[in-house]
Design a protein around this motif. Structure first.
Motif, PDB file in Angstrom:
ATOM      1  N   GLY A  35      31.025  40.935  40.250  1.00 48.53           N
ATOM      2  CA  GLY A  35      32.481  41.462  40.373  1.00 48.53           C
ATOM      3  C   GLY A  35      33.482  40.447  41.074  1.00 48.53           C
ATOM      4  N   PHE A  36      32.935  40.141  42.207  1.00 49.63           N
ATOM      5  CA  PHE A  36      33.899  39.283  43.049  1.00 49.63           C
ATOM      6  C   PHE A  36      33.653  37.689  42.453  1.00 49.63           C
ATOM      7  CE2 PHE A  36      33.041  41.827  46.841  1.00 49.63           C
ATOM      8  CZ  PHE A  36      34.299  42.348  47.198  1.00 49.63           C
TER       9      PHE A  36
ATOM     10  N   ASP B 215      38.425  39.709  37.905  1.00 51.44           N
ATOM     11  CA  ASP B 215      40.038  39.490  38.671  1.00 51.44           C
ATOM     12  C   ASP B 215      40.383  41.225  38.765  1.00 51.44           C
ATOM     13  OD1 ASP B 215      39.825  36.907  38.946  1.00 51.44           O
ATOM     14  OD2 ASP B 215      40.824  36.591  36.858  1.00 51.44           O
ATOM     15  N   PHE B 216      40.514  41.303  40.058  1.00 53.02           N
ATOM     16  CA  PHE B 216      41.175  42.674  40.122  1.00 53.02           C
ATOM     17  C   PHE B 216      42.172  42.614  41.388  1.00 53.02           C
ATOM     18  CE2 PHE B 216      36.869  42.403  42.188  1.00 53.02           C
ATOM     19  CZ  PHE B 216      37.210  42.712  43.547  1.00 53.02           C
ATOM     20  N   LYS B 217      42.901  43.716  41.546  1.00 55.44           N
ATOM     21  CA  LYS B 217      43.805  43.831  42.643  1.00 55.44           C
ATOM     22  C   LYS B 217      43.434  43.607  43.971  1.00 55.44           C
ATOM     23  CE  LYS B 217      48.254  45.976  43.385  1.00 55.44           C
ATOM     24  NZ  LYS B 217      49.140  47.053  43.111  1.00 55.44           N
TER      25      LYS B 217
ATOM     26  N   LYS C  39      41.557  41.293  45.607  1.00 56.86           N
ATOM     27  CA  LYS C  39      40.281  40.823  45.354  1.00 56.86           C
ATOM     28  C   LYS C  39      39.871  40.094  46.836  1.00 56.86           C
ATOM     29  CE  LYS C  39      37.295  37.742  42.555  1.00 56.86           C
ATOM     30  NZ  LYS C  39      37.257  36.838  41.374  1.00 56.86           N
TER      31      LYS C  39
ATOM     32  N   TRP D 246      39.343  42.176  49.730  1.00 55.56           N
ATOM     33  CA  TRP D 246      38.397  43.083  49.972  1.00 55.56           C
ATOM     34  C   TRP D 246      37.276  42.343  50.047  1.00 55.56           C
ATOM     35  CZ3 TRP D 246      39.062  47.898  50.860  1.00 55.56           C
ATOM     36  CH2 TRP D 246      40.174  48.668  50.394  1.00 55.56           C
ATOM     37  N   PHE D 247      37.449  40.917  49.619  1.00 53.19           N
ATOM     38  CA  PHE D 247      36.092  39.965  49.868  1.00 53.19           C
ATOM     39  C   PHE D 247      35.934  39.493  51.377  1.00 53.19           C
ATOM     40  CE2 PHE D 247      34.168  35.785  50.093  1.00 53.19           C
ATOM     41  CZ  PHE D 247      33.018  35.926  49.329  1.00 53.19           C
TER      42      PHE D 247
END
Length: 284
Positions: free
Chosen positions: A102-103, A107-109, A111, A114-115
């Motif tokens: 996922g990382f 692509d997500f809001k 990102k 959260w990483f």
């Protein structure tokens, strides 16, 4: 005929290998001493501590140690350790691979945020979150079972997530695009394209996870109170009694046996371990 440079390089290489060998001997000596002491009786262990080899090889410590204590044999403790380490490893490897994918590819809001949180959580020592975790698991009624030790592993581990992210980033994005053109979803791409290519990373994660869970003493000390559920790492402590005589011979014997699964995994999976770490470092 050797030149001066070649001779100098040969001497430097010889000196390097000699010092490396001596350093390796110093590092491995305590382990060899423990293994050899497992064949000595308890009185002989410290009476002849400077002597590496026993006066007479005896397997009595292994017989006594395998019987365990209070009616609980070490066969049961080994079974508990395999259950904890095995299930935890499966959960950590699968969940970390999914989160890492996922990382690395989706692509997500927030990102990056959260990483960064994941990296910060990875840097926190266990002692910082030990008490809050215990309070939470106690309110959930999990204390006294394997759940506090195993279940958290199914939600990704920071180091393994980072390892998978770095490895997946080294895989050409063209493979994903070609798979999308063939009608593959992000799930199909992960299962059919990514997973087979990140095998070294998965094996590396599995090796480290199994070793860490197999050696984990603190978690068992915190959450387990029933001797029937003790893993090997915690059961070894039962041979040490400060108020009476400790059976050091039996402890060393069982400690020696506890190393066998780790050595076996390392020897059989060493190729993947080196490949996974080396490839991750190059492709990051």
């Amino acid at each position: 005929m050797k030149t001066g440079y070649q001779e100098k390089k040969l001497v430097t290489t010889a000196i390097y290998h000699v010092f490396t060998f001596l350093f390796a001997c110093v590092m491995i000596y305590p382990l060899v001493w423990m293994v050899m002491s497992s064949f000595k009786n308890t009185n002989e262990i410290f009476r002849t501590a400077a002597s590496l080899l026993p006066e007479r090889f005896s397997f009595e410590n292994y017989k006594v140690g395998w019987k365990g204590f209070a009616g609980y044999g070490f066969g049961n403790f080994f079974k508990n350790s395999f259950i904890i380490a095995g299930l935890s490893t499966v959960g950590a490897v699968i969940s970390s691979a999914v989160v890492g994918y996922g990382f690395a590819r989706i692509d997500f809001k927030f990102k990056g945020f959260w990483f960064a949180c994941m990296l910060l959580a990875m840097m926190l020592p266990f002692q910082v979150i030990m008490i809050p975790q215990y309070i939470i698991f106690n309110k959930m009624g999990w204390v006294g079972s394997y759940l506090p030790i195993i279940v958290p592993q199914f939600f990704g581990q920071g180091f393994f997530i980072f390892l998978n992210v770095q490895f997946i980033k080294g895989i050409p994005i063209d493979l994903d695009e070609a798979a999308r053109m063939d009608g593959c979803s992000i799930y199909s791409i992960f299962i059919r394209i990514i997973l087979p290519l990140v095998k070294p990373s998965l094996v590396t994660s599995a090796i480290f996870s199994f070793m860490w869970r197999w050696d984990d003493f603190l978690a068992a000390l915190l959450y387990l109170s029933d001797p029937l559920k003790y893993p090997v790492s915690y059961a070894l402590k039962m041979f040490s009694d400060p108020t009476a005589g400790s059976d050091w011979g039996a402890m060393f014997a069982m400690a020696t046996l506890s190393l066998i699964p780790i050595f076996f995994i390392f020897l059989t999976m060493q190729k993947y371990l080196v490949e996974g770490i080396a490839s991750t470092g190059i492709k990051g």
